[in-house]
Design a protein around this motif. Sequence first.
Motif, mmCIF file in Angstrom:
data_model
loop_
_atom_site.group_PDB
_atom_site.id
_atom_site.type_symbol
_atom_site.label_atom_id
_atom_site.label_comp_id
_atom_site.label_asym_id
_atom_site.label_seq_id
_atom_site.Cartn_x
_atom_site.Cartn_y
_atom_site.Cartn_z
ATOM 1 N N ARG A 12 -2.688 2.680 -0.080
ATOM 2 C CA ARG A 12 -1.545 1.587 0.217
ATOM 3 C C ARG A 12 -2.169 0.316 0.424
ATOM 4 O O ARG A 12 -3.308 0.014 1.129
ATOM 5 C CB ARG A 12 -0.684 2.191 1.439
ATOM 6 N N GLU A 14 -1.310 -4.319 0.747
ATOM 7 C CA GLU A 14 -0.691 -5.436 0.777
ATOM 8 C C GLU A 14 -1.342 -6.460 0.213
ATOM 9 O O GLU A 14 -2.546 -6.526 0.222
ATOM 10 C CB GLU A 14 -0.483 -5.764 2.323
ATOM 11 N N ALA A 56 8.585 2.176 6.939
ATOM 12 C CA ALA A 56 7.354 2.051 5.943
ATOM 13 C C ALA A 56 7.179 3.692 5.359
ATOM 14 O O ALA A 56 7.624 4.464 6.087
ATOM 15 C CB ALA A 56 6.241 1.685 6.682
ATOM 16 N N PRO A 57 6.691 3.978 3.956
ATOM 17 C CA PRO A 57 6.423 2.962 3.120
ATOM 18 C C PRO A 57 7.559 2.322 2.460
ATOM 19 O O PRO A 57 8.338 3.209 1.966
ATOM 20 C CB PRO A 57 5.422 3.542 2.232
ATOM 21 N N GLY A 59 7.980 -1.211 -0.052
ATOM 22 C CA GLY A 59 7.733 -2.420 -0.466
ATOM 23 C C GLY A 59 8.501 -3.804 -0.242
ATOM 24 O O GLY A 59 9.791 -3.741 -0.243
ATOM 25 N N GLU A 71 4.166 -4.374 3.284
ATOM 26 C CA GLU A 71 4.648 -3.246 3.528
ATOM 27 C C GLU A 71 4.977 -3.172 5.278
ATOM 28 O O GLU A 71 4.131 -2.357 5.868
ATOM 29 C CB GLU A 71 4.089 -1.893 3.413
#
Length: 172
Positions: A12, A14, A56-57, A59, A71
């Motif tokens: 994961r 960002e 979350a998760p 987007g 996220e």
Amino acid sequence: MGKRPIESEFERWEKIDGVIYDMTPPPSSQHQAIVGSLFGEFYNYLKGKQCKAFPAPFGVWLDEENDIYVEPDITVICDPTKIHKKGCVGVPDLVVEVLSPSTALKDKRIKLKRYRLSGVHEYWIVDPFNQIMEVYSFSENLFAEPQIYGKEENVRVALFPDMEINLGEIFN
């Protein structure tokens, strides 16, 4: 670093202002319990309404053209045209971040600025360690002092004036 966040199933990430942030380690059980409780409050309140809440998760492309991807722990979106298969494309109305040691600085510095500049209406920062919540209401990209709530107080949601959340229930 060539992977884009949506292309990886097991990692994961960002991407904010050209910088890629790794979202590991996974959050603690306390973090997830708080996220779950807050999400439950939003989910129950929003049943049958146009706005939707996503945990979350999930987007969020704050700026798809410049590939600004985050996220948040909870995202509330009131414009259904922003909800796509891959997540939210556009600026959500309310965002909640629950602090953890590995993300606290990013949430309180980088994401605070990015959410304000992007046009998010409300940004909540939940501090499980001190059992407080900071609520930022952004209006026309202006920075105002947050409202600070303690563990025994009720938070009134600016986006939904008839919604109130008891923090005592959230932090227990």
